[in-house]
Design an enzyme around this catalytic site. Structure first.
Site, mmCIF file in Angstrom:
data_model
loop_
_atom_site.group_PDB
_atom_site.id
_atom_site.type_symbol
_atom_site.label_atom_id
_atom_site.label_comp_id
_atom_site.label_asym_id
_atom_site.label_seq_id
_atom_site.Cartn_x
_atom_site.Cartn_y
_atom_site.Cartn_z
ATOM 1 N N GLN A 60 0.745 -1.037 0.047
ATOM 2 C CA GLN A 60 0.113 -0.015 -0.095
ATOM 3 C C GLN A 60 0.908 1.046 -0.025
ATOM 4 O OE1 GLN A 60 -2.708 -1.870 3.140
ATOM 5 N NE2 GLN A 60 -4.070 -0.708 2.252
ATOM 6 N N ARG B 176 3.872 -1.288 12.820
ATOM 7 C CA ARG B 176 3.437 -2.667 11.913
ATOM 8 C C ARG B 176 3.758 -2.449 10.595
ATOM 9 N NH1 ARG B 176 -1.999 -4.564 10.451
ATOM 10 N NH2 ARG B 176 -1.455 -6.735 9.859
ATOM 11 N N HIS C 117 0.759 -9.791 3.492
ATOM 12 C CA HIS C 117 -0.283 -8.655 3.778
ATOM 13 C C HIS C 117 -0.931 -8.473 2.380
ATOM 14 C CE1 HIS C 117 -1.863 -5.230 6.050
ATOM 15 N NE2 HIS C 117 -2.505 -5.064 5.012
ATOM 16 N N ASN D 141 -2.016 -11.556 7.045
ATOM 17 C CA ASN D 141 -2.820 -10.479 7.330
ATOM 18 C C ASN D 141 -4.510 -11.145 6.965
ATOM 19 O OD1 ASN D 141 -3.821 -7.848 8.134
ATOM 20 N ND2 ASN D 141 -4.259 -7.577 6.167
ATOM 21 N N GLU D 142 -5.207 -10.664 7.747
ATOM 22 C CA GLU D 142 -6.950 -10.833 7.521
ATOM 23 C C GLU D 142 -7.183 -12.074 6.653
ATOM 24 O OE1 GLU D 142 -8.437 -7.135 6.384
ATOM 25 O OE2 GLU D 142 -8.454 -6.331 8.085
ATOM 26 N N ASN E 4 -7.903 -6.772 13.622
ATOM 27 C CA ASN E 4 -7.876 -5.375 12.960
ATOM 28 C C ASN E 4 -9.417 -5.212 13.218
ATOM 29 O OD1 ASN E 4 -5.389 -5.805 12.024
ATOM 30 N ND2 ASN E 4 -6.036 -6.261 10.082
ATOM 31 N N TYR F 3 -12.748 -2.288 13.041
ATOM 32 C CA TYR F 3 -13.277 -1.166 12.406
ATOM 33 C C TYR F 3 -14.595 -0.774 12.996
ATOM 34 C CZ TYR F 3 -8.883 -0.842 9.603
ATOM 35 O OH TYR F 3 -7.581 -0.657 9.357
ATOM 36 N N GLU G 82 -4.699 -3.161 13.871
ATOM 37 C CA GLU G 82 -5.183 -1.968 12.974
ATOM 38 C C GLU G 82 -6.534 -1.515 13.647
ATOM 39 O OE1 GLU G 82 -6.048 -2.816 8.987
ATOM 40 O OE2 GLU G 82 -4.222 -3.960 8.595
ATOM 41 N N TRP H 73 -4.257 2.582 12.534
ATOM 42 C CA TRP H 73 -4.112 2.391 10.943
ATOM 43 C C TRP H 73 -4.663 3.671 10.437
ATOM 44 C CZ3 TRP H 73 -1.542 -1.254 8.381
ATOM 45 C CH2 TRP H 73 -1.948 -1.307 6.961
ATOM 46 N N GLU I 204 -6.016 1.945 -1.144
ATOM 47 C CA GLU I 204 -6.723 0.998 -0.859
ATOM 48 C C GLU I 204 -7.355 0.269 -2.057
ATOM 49 O OE1 GLU I 204 -8.426 0.128 2.219
ATOM 50 O OE2 GLU I 204 -6.781 1.306 3.002
HETATM 51 C C1 NOJ Z 1 -7.509 -3.810 6.695
HETATM 52 C C2 NOJ Z 1 -6.493 -3.942 5.861
HETATM 53 O O1 NOJ Z 1 -5.379 -4.964 6.316
HETATM 54 C C3 NOJ Z 1 -5.648 -2.807 5.326
HETATM 55 O O2 NOJ Z 1 -4.721 -3.238 4.451
HETATM 56 C C4 NOJ Z 1 -6.434 -2.053 4.818
HETATM 57 O O3 NOJ Z 1 -5.904 -0.708 4.660
HETATM 58 C C5 NOJ Z 1 -7.423 -1.538 5.956
HETATM 59 N N1 NOJ Z 1 -8.301 -2.697 6.204
HETATM 60 C C6 NOJ Z 1 -8.486 -0.310 5.707
HETATM 61 O O4 NOJ Z 1 -9.209 -0.804 4.353
#
Ligand code: NOJ
Length: 543
Positions: A92, A150, A196, A241-242, A378, A380, A451, A495, A502
């Protein structure tokens, strides 16, 4: 006689009761006794578990007010070794996609093929030039006062075609050596993600990438190279990641380009997302085993994996919605956490997914069980969960769960408040509840919040991101509330450090604590949230 009659009707009544309880117990759609977490009372106007009055003007005014009160947890109220950081990922921010000997990654290909769908594709090759400006970026991190950063490593940069046989790229290796050294010299602990989202395109072209079990060996080779090269200095590793987001959304929707309304049962999609995640888990477990047996004792680090999570809250008090809530948690978190803590998928998944859910061998189960030193989360936002009898109506995690997520509950109320500049609802109680759920269900493992942040998509001036201050502060507060109630949380990463590319949205989300001005030579400018975070980490806000 009378007595006998009473006795036998009592018996009949008892039998009916037993039958009824058994029906309730085994009837999956209405099963509710499995809801393990205790939700705090949901206060729709409140943004954080310990925050007072609702706002009158801006929904977060009261958080800002709360920040200067003595109830807001200061930095000093967290343990001194608590990691307070920020983060980003190679894909990113680095740029230099075709420089320094880097091979192509799968995302170079995806973005190239879907130029019409992705925002800011013209900025994709250069990104914010972190590859060239990493020294300046480390100074900016230092200014924030964080003690950890991170970051992720680009597999394609160190192993351009993904395999050992294909060769190691010295320039790539040196880049991360320099970055890691630079961070350490400035008092910042690197917290490194091995994968990632992006991995070498060659592996996808050769055998389908993570859809094919053969990738596990290459992922392990790649990880071993990292442990050997950087493990003397890196003490925090996360494998992937995720995993679930990658399996369900990003990988499936973008790479295979399958439409979201296809039926689960009649297409490959549903089965494939289970296959993908299965291979991710095996890659995680075999790499973690490698680290723990060969490197951990000498290098003294830890290894974990990162999941994206939101809390689920019942849509109504009906049993079927409460049960649906637990199922979504099992299908979303349990899908990963049960294998890594207990060695297998949740029973409810096996029951509802059947043979489409791959099976672990005995040896794999053993390898998976306890394969993580910590969990990265992570967080949100959160959602309501509602019973959904029709598998074909929902996408992703909820396909087979007979449940789906909702933004509003039965009374039309959302969770928390809507962020005025972003898409999501702000609900720190969800973070708090999740942390306590993990504590109760998985024997209180170490957790890092890897995050947490909010976009500023529609903000008139990206530097004036007061809404982000409120967001971060409210979640720090929720984290502290969870720690006070026994959760083993060891770190918090806001984050993102810099504006990050994105998928689909490009740079429009202005995610960074440092805003990057694309009209002025990619100049990094601290936003108000960066200034606040710095002040929070380095001074007492009440000074
Ligand atoms: C989770 C992701 O790991 C990250 O790469 C992304 O920027 C954020 N979500 C926000 O969308």
């Amino acid at each position: 006689m009378q007595k006998m009659e009473t006795l036998s009707s009592l018996r009949i009544f008892k039998t009916i009761l037993i039958i009824l309880s058994l029906v309730l117990l085994f009837n999956i759609p209405t099963q509710a006794q499995g809801l393990l977490y205790k939700l705090r009372p949901i206060q729709h106007d409140l943004a954080a578990s310990k925050i007072g009055e609702p706002a009158t003007t801006k929904p977060y005014d009261y958080i800002l007010k709360f920040l200067s009160s003595s109830s807001f947890p200061s930095r000093a109220s967290f343990p001194s070794d608590f990691l307070f950081g920020t983060g980003s990922s190679a894909l990113q921010i680095e740029g230099a996609g075709h420089e320094g000997g880097r091979g192509l990654g799968i995302w170079d290909d995806i973005v190239n093929q879907h130029k019409d769908v992705y925002g800011d594709v013209d900025k994709f090759p250069k990104k914010i030039e972190h590859y060239k400006r990493y020294k300046e970026d480390v100074q900016l991190l230092k200014r924030l006062g964080v003690n950890s950063y991170r970051m992720s490593i680009s597999w394609s940069r160190v192993m351009p075609n993904g395999t050992l046989e294909g060769g190691i790229n010295k320039e790539g290796i040196n880049f991360y050596n320099n970055l890691i050294n630079e961070l350490l010299e400035n008092g910042i602990e690197p917290f490194v993600t091995i994968l990632h989202f992006d991995y070498p395109l060659a592996l996808k072209q050769k055998f389908g990438g993570f859809l094919n079990h053969s990738i596990v060996k290459h992922y392990k080779d790649y990880s071993e190279l990292l442990f050997k090269t950087y493990g003397d200095r890196v003490k925090y590793w996360t494998t992937i990641n995720e995993v679930e987001v990658t399996s369900i959304f990003q990988y499936m929707l973008n790479i295979d380009n399958i439409s979201t309304d296809e039926e689960c049962k009649t297409t490959r999609k549903c089965t494939l997302s289970y296959t993908l995640l299965h291979n991710f888990l095996l890659a995680h477990a075999s790499t973690s085993k490698l680290y723990r047996t060969k490197f951990q004792a000498i290098q003294g680090g830890e290894i974990g994996l990162v999941l994206s999570s939101g809390c689920y809250v019942p849509y109504s008090s009906k049993l079927e919605d409460v049960a649906a809530t637990q199922r979504l948690m099992d299908f979303y978190w349990g899908w990963i956490l049960d294998p890594v803590f207990h060695g297998n998928y949740p029973k409810i998944m096996r029951k509802l997914v059947g043979n489409r859910l791959p099976k672990f061998t005995k040896k794999e189960k053993k390898m998976l069980k306890g394969s993580t030193n910590f969990i990265g989360i992570n967080y949100y936002t959160s959602h309501f969960a509602i019973y959904e009898p029709n598998r074909t109506k929902s996408i992703g995690d909820s396909y087979d769960a007979l449940a789906r997520s909702e933004v509003f509950n039965e009374e039309g109320k959302p969770l928390g408040y809507k962020d005025q500049y972003a898409w999501n609802y702000v609900y720190p109680e969800g973070l708090y509840n999740m942390l306590l759920y993990i504590k109760d269900k998985y024997k209180n493992p170490k957790v890092y919040i890897t995050e947490n942040g909010v976009a500023s998509t529609k903000i008139p001036n990206p530097l004036k991101d007061e809404h982000r201050i409120a967001y971060i502060a409210a979640h720090i507060n929720a984290t502290k509330a969870a720690i006070d109630d026994g959760a083993n949380v060891r770190g918090y990463f806001a984050w993102a450090a810099f504006d990050t590319f994105e998928f689909q949205a490009g740079y429009s989300g202005n995610w960074g604590l440092y805003h990057v001005d694309f009209n002025d030579n990619l100049k990094r400018i601290p936003t108000d949230a960066a200034k606040w975070y710095r002040k929070y980490l380095t001074h007492d806000l009440r000074d």
